[in-house]
Design a protein around this motif. Sequence first.
Motif, PDB file in Angstrom:
ATOM      1  N   HIS A 106       0.813  -1.210   0.000  1.00  0.00           N
ATOM      2  CA  HIS A 106       0.000   0.000   0.000  1.00  0.00           C
ATOM      3  C   HIS A 106       0.853   1.270   0.000  1.00  0.00           C
ATOM      4  O   HIS A 106       0.674   2.136   0.851  1.00  0.00           O
ATOM      5  N   GLU A 125       1.293   4.583  -1.619  1.00  0.00           N
ATOM      6  CA  GLU A 125       0.583   5.528  -2.498  1.00  0.00           C
ATOM      7  C   GLU A 125       1.535   6.180  -3.496  1.00  0.00           C
ATOM      8  O   GLU A 125       1.158   6.471  -4.630  1.00  0.00           O
ATOM      9  N   LEU A 184       1.820   3.976  -6.586  1.00  0.00           N
ATOM     10  CA  LEU A 184       0.646   4.130  -7.439  1.00  0.00           C
ATOM     11  C   LEU A 184       0.724   5.432  -8.228  1.00  0.00           C
ATOM     12  O   LEU A 184       0.524   5.444  -9.446  1.00  0.00           O
ATOM     13  N   TRP A 211      -8.346   4.273  -9.638  1.00  0.00           N
ATOM     14  CA  TRP A 211      -7.188   3.515  -9.159  1.00  0.00           C
ATOM     15  C   TRP A 211      -6.872   3.808  -7.697  1.00  0.00           C
ATOM     16  O   TRP A 211      -6.411   2.924  -6.978  1.00  0.00           O
ATOM     17  N   HIS A 212      -7.138   5.038  -7.244  1.00  0.00           N
ATOM     18  CA  HIS A 212      -6.878   5.371  -5.834  1.00  0.00           C
ATOM     19  C   HIS A 212      -7.808   4.588  -4.907  1.00  0.00           C
ATOM     20  O   HIS A 212      -7.379   4.073  -3.873  1.00  0.00           O
ATOM     21  N   HIS A 264      -6.668   1.018  -4.903  1.00  0.00           N
ATOM     22  CA  HIS A 264      -5.429   0.909  -4.131  1.00  0.00           C
ATOM     23  C   HIS A 264      -5.722   0.926  -2.627  1.00  0.00           C
ATOM     24  O   HIS A 264      -5.126   0.170  -1.860  1.00  0.00           O
ATOM     25  N   THR A 265      -6.641   1.775  -2.221  1.00  0.00           N
ATOM     26  CA  THR A 265      -7.013   1.847  -0.804  1.00  0.00           C
ATOM     27  C   THR A 265      -7.587   0.515  -0.332  1.00  0.00           C
ATOM     28  O   THR A 265      -7.285   0.057   0.762  1.00  0.00           O
ATOM     29  N   GLY A 304      -4.511  -2.487  -2.463  1.00  0.00           N
ATOM     30  CA  GLY A 304      -3.100  -2.256  -2.728  1.00  0.00           C
ATOM     31  C   GLY A 304      -2.673  -2.801  -4.074  1.00  0.00           C
ATOM     32  O   GLY A 304      -3.454  -2.857  -5.014  1.00  0.00           O
ATOM     33  N   TYR A 305      -1.421  -3.245  -4.146  1.00  0.00           N
ATOM     34  CA  TYR A 305      -0.884  -3.829  -5.379  1.00  0.00           C
ATOM     35  C   TYR A 305       0.027  -4.987  -4.986  1.00  0.00           C
ATOM     36  O   TYR A 305       0.420  -5.133  -3.836  1.00  0.00           O
ATOM     37  N   PHE A 342      -1.420  -4.122 -10.651  1.00  0.00           N
ATOM     38  CA  PHE A 342      -2.464  -3.229 -10.150  1.00  0.00           C
ATOM     39  C   PHE A 342      -3.811  -3.753 -10.635  1.00  0.00           C
ATOM     40  O   PHE A 342      -3.932  -4.191 -11.777  1.00  0.00           O
ATOM     41  N   CYS A 345      -8.200  -3.122 -10.767  1.00  0.00           N
ATOM     42  CA  CYS A 345      -9.318  -2.187 -10.625  1.00  0.00           C
ATOM     43  C   CYS A 345     -10.481  -2.692 -11.471  1.00  0.00           C
ATOM     44  O   CYS A 345     -10.275  -3.423 -12.444  1.00  0.00           O
TER      45      CYS A 345
END
Length: 192
Positions: free
Chosen positions: A40, A42, A45, A60-61, A64-65, A68-69, A83, A85
């Motif tokens: 995680h 940021e 990202l 994507w944000h 990610h929250t 994560g990746y 990543f 989404c």
Amino acid sequence: MFESLSRKFAHLFCFALLLSVPQSTFAGAPVEPVLHANLHDEAVLNRYLHLLDEIYPCDWHDAHTRSGYNLYDFGDGIEVLEFSCTVGIHNLANLYIRRTKNSKQPAKLVSLDRPEDQPVTSRYILFNSFWDHNRSALTSFTVDRGLSDCGSFEIHRFTPKGYLELVEYRAKRQCDGKFREPTDYPLIYPSR
């Protein structure tokens, strides 16, 4: 509401069945990178957001929250970042960015090969992919509609340099209302 829940259950059931399928035969030994899951950072990202948005406009944000990746480490400074989404309810888009640490080479999206005659959203997207330890590969499937009666199934493995190569591709294009496991779809690649 019941229909929505049964669709979600069907997707989870399909995923669990995919995990139980025996390993496919690979030409050569599969590459097993070190996997670091659910990171995680940021800043990472934000560094690659322009590449992700270019291929798959998504929040994507927010993704990610939530999750994560993932980072696949191949040694010698070679890493692939995954990543994920989604903008719909059926398919989670996975994009892969290859980078070499301590190098002036820019990070780039990893391109995927598919059979020429098959419809593809993007040569950079795998849908619903996951790292399959049994196969030492990325396995993915698409659901062309909510009934899960058509779509595709793919297996890609990493090369030692962090690129992806197609190992197996199956597809059922006729949406006939009859559910069939993606691992049982007609084999397109390699041809028999």
